[in-house]
Design a protein around this motif. Structure first.
Motif, mmCIF file in Angstrom:
data_model
loop_
_atom_site.group_PDB
_atom_site.id
_atom_site.type_symbol
_atom_site.label_atom_id
_atom_site.label_comp_id
_atom_site.label_asym_id
_atom_site.label_seq_id
_atom_site.Cartn_x
_atom_site.Cartn_y
_atom_site.Cartn_z
ATOM 1 N N ARG A 156 42.941 51.636 28.102
ATOM 2 C CA ARG A 156 43.572 50.475 28.749
ATOM 3 C C ARG A 156 43.601 50.629 30.266
ATOM 4 N N ALA A 157 43.842 51.840 30.766
ATOM 5 C CA ALA A 157 44.001 52.055 32.205
ATOM 6 C C ALA A 157 42.690 52.376 32.912
ATOM 7 N N ALA A 158 41.746 52.987 32.215
ATOM 8 C CA ALA A 158 40.523 53.484 32.850
ATOM 9 C C ALA A 158 39.682 52.411 33.535
ATOM 10 N N PRO A 159 39.498 51.205 32.953
ATOM 11 C CA PRO A 159 38.663 50.211 33.636
ATOM 12 C C PRO A 159 39.138 49.902 35.051
ATOM 13 N N ALA A 160 40.430 49.707 35.225
ATOM 14 C CA ALA A 160 40.947 49.414 36.562
ATOM 15 C C ALA A 160 40.734 50.602 37.493
ATOM 16 N N LEU A 161 40.922 51.805 36.978
ATOM 17 C CA LEU A 161 40.790 52.985 37.824
ATOM 18 C C LEU A 161 39.341 53.308 38.140
ATOM 19 N N PRO A 190 36.721 54.962 43.065
ATOM 20 C CA PRO A 190 35.547 54.932 43.956
ATOM 21 C C PRO A 190 35.783 54.095 45.210
ATOM 22 N N PHE A 191 36.480 52.981 45.055
ATOM 23 C CA PHE A 191 36.775 52.115 46.199
ATOM 24 C C PHE A 191 37.549 52.869 47.269
ATOM 25 N N VAL A 216 43.512 49.431 51.836
ATOM 26 C CA VAL A 216 43.347 49.913 50.465
ATOM 27 C C VAL A 216 44.603 49.737 49.622
ATOM 28 N N MET A 217 45.728 50.252 50.094
ATOM 29 C CA MET A 217 46.922 50.296 49.248
ATOM 30 C C MET A 217 47.400 48.916 48.784
ATOM 31 N N PRO A 218 47.454 47.874 49.639
ATOM 32 C CA PRO A 218 47.866 46.562 49.124
ATOM 33 C C PRO A 218 46.963 46.070 47.994
ATOM 34 N N GLN A 219 45.663 46.348 48.092
ATOM 35 C CA GLN A 219 44.754 45.914 47.038
ATOM 36 C C GLN A 219 45.000 46.685 45.743
ATOM 37 N N VAL A 220 45.291 47.981 45.870
ATOM 38 C CA VAL A 220 45.576 48.784 44.684
ATOM 39 C C VAL A 220 46.845 48.279 43.988
ATOM 40 N N LEU A 221 47.866 47.963 44.774
ATOM 41 C CA LEU A 221 49.142 47.529 44.201
ATOM 42 C C LEU A 221 49.063 46.145 43.575
ATOM 43 N N LEU A 222 48.178 45.298 44.102
ATOM 44 C CA LEU A 222 48.145 43.898 43.661
ATOM 45 C C LEU A 222 46.934 43.545 42.798
ATOM 46 N N CYS A 223 46.124 44.526 42.444
ATOM 47 C CA CYS A 223 44.894 44.222 41.714
ATOM 48 C C CYS A 223 45.123 44.022 40.219
ATOM 49 N N GLY A 224 46.346 44.240 39.731
ATOM 50 C CA GLY A 224 46.629 44.125 38.310
ATOM 51 C C GLY A 224 46.719 45.458 37.608
ATOM 52 N N LEU A 225 46.649 46.550 38.369
ATOM 53 C CA LEU A 225 46.727 47.878 37.770
ATOM 54 C C LEU A 225 48.118 48.173 37.233
ATOM 55 N N PHE A 226 49.156 47.766 37.974
ATOM 56 C CA PHE A 226 50.533 48.096 37.591
ATOM 57 C C PHE A 226 51.244 46.943 36.880
ATOM 58 N N ALA A 227 50.823 45.724 37.143
ATOM 59 C CA ALA A 227 51.433 44.559 36.514
ATOM 60 C C ALA A 227 50.404 43.440 36.462
ATOM 61 N N PRO A 228 50.423 42.608 35.417
ATOM 62 C CA PRO A 228 49.478 41.489 35.355
ATOM 63 C C PRO A 228 49.624 40.585 36.566
ATOM 64 N N ARG A 229 48.525 40.167 37.113
ATOM 65 C CA ARG A 229 48.569 39.346 38.325
ATOM 66 C C ARG A 229 49.287 38.025 38.083
ATOM 67 N N GLU A 230 49.084 37.441 36.888
ATOM 68 C CA GLU A 230 49.708 36.149 36.603
ATOM 69 C C GLU A 230 51.222 36.258 36.441
ATOM 70 N N LEU A 262 39.353 43.566 45.494
ATOM 71 C CA LEU A 262 39.530 44.576 44.449
ATOM 72 C C LEU A 262 40.056 43.954 43.155
ATOM 73 N N SER A 263 40.835 42.871 43.267
ATOM 74 C CA SER A 263 41.359 42.190 42.080
ATOM 75 C C SER A 263 40.221 41.687 41.198
ATOM 76 N N TYR A 264 39.175 41.162 41.819
ATOM 77 C CA TYR A 264 38.056 40.615 41.058
ATOM 78 C C TYR A 264 37.204 41.733 40.449
ATOM 79 N N ALA A 265 37.130 42.876 41.134
ATOM 80 C CA ALA A 265 36.415 44.016 40.560
ATOM 81 C C ALA A 265 37.137 44.538 39.327
ATOM 82 N N VAL A 266 38.456 44.630 39.392
ATOM 83 C CA VAL A 266 39.241 45.086 38.246
ATOM 84 C C VAL A 266 39.102 44.098 37.089
ATOM 85 N N ASP A 267 39.173 42.803 37.390
ATOM 86 C CA ASP A 267 39.010 41.790 36.337
ATOM 87 C C ASP A 267 37.644 41.912 35.661
ATOM 88 N N ALA A 268 36.601 42.143 36.472
ATOM 89 C CA ALA A 268 35.252 42.248 35.916
ATOM 90 C C ALA A 268 35.119 43.481 35.034
#
Length: 244
Positions: free
Chosen positions: A50-55, A60-61, A168-182, A197-203
């Motif tokens: 569940r966590a690996a795709p976002a990471l 790498p980013f 970097v850090m704002p994108q990491v916090l808001l990309c959906g890694l810790f909480a769903p964006r919606e 970064l949000s779109y990369a995580v979604d993809a």
């Protein structure tokens, strides 16, 4: 742009990497080592999957951003860039040459991280492995492009590191890694929607959960690629020919 100058710049950077094994090791191995650590922290194949795709997008980013910004700044502070800019070389030749060199290393980095995740760490995906590699590679290239762009505004390596909390850090916090964006507040959701970064995580999440190549997946990939290209162009615009 001149293809010969671009390739000569790429070859010069790659030759420098051959003599800097610590930097190469950091770029190639660190995402895999962090994923291994995460796997043992979760101690569960399901939780890791569940966590690996976002990471696979985040690690790498972030690492490519740090290494690229500091390496480029080091060349500026040692007047290497200034000497290069006295030659018949365009700014785009220089930055795209850097991006190609770092991109080759980033591709190796992603191949190692994906291979380790799929074979040893138990990551299960529903889509194409090669598509997973392409998306993670695009994300590493995005970190490279943003690192090149950020280095234009720093005068010391310490200042370059300070740009990490900004880029970097704002994108990491808001990309959906810790909480769903919606599920975020409207302001935070809007901010996450303007961060690549949000779109990369979604993809990456879409590829690991489904084998379908949807229009949304293609759109997300296009946004990540376009943001990387935009960062390189802006880096060329802001690149100074003289070092202050």
């Amino acid at each position: 742009m001149s293809t010969s100058i671009l390739l000569a710049t790429t070859a010069r950077i790659l030759n420098q990497f051959r003599h800097d094994r610590r930097t190469v090791a950091l770029m190639v191995l660190m995402p895999s080592l962090l994923l291994i650590l995460l796997r043992f922290v979760f101690n569960s194949d399901q939780a890791f999957s569940r966590a690996a795709p976002a990471l696979l997008a985040v690690f790498p980013f972030a690492i490519m951003f740090i290494v690229t910004s500091i390496t480029t700044l080091r060349e500026r502070t040692t007047a290497t860039l200034e000497r290069l800019m006295t030659m018949p070389m365009g700014k785009l030749d220089l930055l795209f040459g850097y991006a190609l060199a770092f991109g080759i290393v980033a591709l190796v980095q992603v191949l190692v991280a994906v291979s380790v995740s799929l074979t040893w760490l138990g990551l299960e995906i529903g889509g194409s492995v090669w598509l997973l590699v392409v998306i993670a590679g695009l994300d590493a290239l995005l970190g490279t492009a943003l690192g090149l762009f950020a280095s234009a505004f720093a005068r010391t390596e310490f200042q370059a590191v300070q740009f990490m909390p900004l880029f970097v850090m704002p994108q990491v916090l808001l990309c959906g890694l810790f909480a769903p964006r919606e599920a975020m507040t409207p302001v935070l959701e809007w901010l996450s929607n303007v961060m690549p970064l949000s779109y990369a995580v979604d993809a990456l999440t879409a590829v690991t959960t489904s084998s379908d190549i949807t229009g949304e997946l293609v759109r997300n990939l296009a946004i990540v690629a376009a943001c990387g290209l935009l960062a390189l162009v802006l880096g060329a615009v802001t690149l100074r020919r003289r070092t202050p």
